[in-house]
Design an enzyme around this catalytic site. Structure first.
Site, PDB file in Angstrom:
ATOM      1  N   ALA A 191       3.817  -4.010   1.553  1.00 24.09           N
ATOM      2  CA  ALA A 191       2.631  -4.086   2.421  1.00 24.09           C
ATOM      3  C   ALA A 191       1.377  -4.575   1.699  1.00 24.09           C
ATOM      4  CB  ALA A 191       2.367  -2.726   3.053  1.00 24.09           C
ATOM      5  N   ALA A 192       1.544  -5.189   0.546  1.00 21.05           N
ATOM      6  CA  ALA A 192       0.363  -5.620  -0.219  1.00 21.05           C
ATOM      7  C   ALA A 192      -0.489  -6.607   0.562  1.00 21.05           C
ATOM      8  CB  ALA A 192       0.804  -6.238  -1.544  1.00 21.05           C
ATOM      9  N   GLY A 193       0.143  -7.641   1.115  1.00 19.65           N
ATOM     10  CA  GLY A 193      -0.605  -8.640   1.862  1.00 19.65           C
ATOM     11  C   GLY A 193      -1.247  -8.076   3.116  1.00 19.65           C
ATOM     12  N   ASP A 194      -0.557  -7.162   3.790  1.00 18.91           N
ATOM     13  CA  ASP A 194      -1.109  -6.543   5.000  1.00 18.91           C
ATOM     14  C   ASP A 194      -2.294  -5.645   4.667  1.00 18.91           C
ATOM     15  OD1 ASP A 194       0.805  -7.802   6.554  1.00 18.91           O
ATOM     16  OD2 ASP A 194       2.214  -6.133   6.411  1.00 18.91           O
TER      17      ASP A 194
END
Length: 307
Positions: free
Chosen positions: A250-253
């Protein structure tokens, strides 16, 4: 006063499976553990935005079987779910996420209800948008739904952010009415190629894509932070804090949700805060469960600077 963010996007059940290494074709690999939780890029970014301090409204669709559980997860974070459709004749979206010991992952997504979002519910959510608010989009729902939402937002004077993830497959999938495009390096190349602006390197791709779409562009670079090019011609790079990654799912989110929530802060400051949040998220397992709350980050990140 907090930023108001409307998210039109996907809501999934995520089955995350941890194993020592990702399997090859035809290979069976034993797993360490598994976890089921809320996921989907839309839901993840809504959670990130609300945990960053925004007031968040979600528009999307869930199925009958596990939809109530997914909606409960969103509501527990204080997200307005009135514009989420409950569809009786389809299942909720589902993702199977494999994560190895090096924190690399591969993901298989079954779109389910995410590809059956009623246009009327999107219209209802976007009708409440006002000037100065933010519409946040991703690429896990049909392109015509995102395009419809972007047009409604523009008409209302709202700021439109599109995270082109996963990468679009055709030029028709590209949202035209937007103010900020967020991509990773792979998505940057795909979108630039579809628009016939492939560039020679990262810097030229960002500049050419910004000119072609008339928008600001941010490209996330994993542990190297993020690069950007703004419509006025300004470009730059922001480093990411150094951490030991456990799960990058979920880094990009997290980055995108924080970027939307901090819309009123100067651009470079928004980048630094969003990168700090994403860096903390990758030190934890899971998608939505890994997303940090604003109070977990340094308060100085959110104090308004002169730029």
């Amino acid at each position: 006063m907090s930023t108001r963010v409307t998210v039109v996007g996907s809501i999934n059940t995520d089955d995350a499976i941890r194993l020592s290494r990702l399997p090859g074709p035809g290979e069976t690999v034993g797993a360490h553990s598994s976890m089921t939780a809320l996921g989907g890029k839309g839901a993840n970014q809504a959670v990130a935005a609300v945990r960053a301090g925004a007031s968040v409204r979600m528009a999307g669709a869930v199925g009958a079987a596990d939809g109530a559980v997914l909606l409960d997860f969103l509501a527990r974070d204080g997200i307005d779910i009135d514009a989420v459709a409950r569809l009786e004749d389809t299942a909720s979206g589902r993702a199977v996420v494999l994560i190895d010991d090096a924190a690399e992952n591969c993901i298989v997504v079954v779109p389910g209800a995410n590809h059956a979002i009623p246009a009327a519910d999107v219209d209802r959510a976007c009708a409440a948008l006002r000037s100065g608010e933010v519409l946040l989009l991703q690429n896990e729902v049909p392109a015509h739904i995102s395009a419809r939402a972007a047009r409604r937002a523009r008409e209302a004077g709202a700021h439109v952010i599109w995270n082109a993830a996963p990468a679009p497959v055709s030029r028709g999938d590209i949202v035209a009415d937007l103010d900020l495009l967020v991509v990773n390096e792979h998505e940057l190349v795909v979108v630039a190629t579809l628009l016939d602006t492939p560039g020679q390197d990262l810097r030229s791709r960002l500049a050419d894509l910004s000119d072609a779409l008339g928008t600001d562009v941010v490209c996330t670079l994993g542990s190297d932070g993020a690069a950007y090019h703004l419509r006025g011609g300004e470009s730059g790079h922001a480093p990411a804090p150094r951490v030991s990654a456990v799960d990058t799912t979920a880094a990009g989110d997290t980055f995108t949700g924080y970027l939307a929530a901090l819309h009123t802060l100067p651009f470079e400051q928004r980048l630094r805060a969003a990168l700090a949040a994403a860096s903390l998220a990758v030190t934890r397992p899971g998608a939505a469960p890994s997303i940090p709350r604003r109070a977990e980050l340094e308060p100085a990140l959110f104090e308004r600077t002169s730029r």
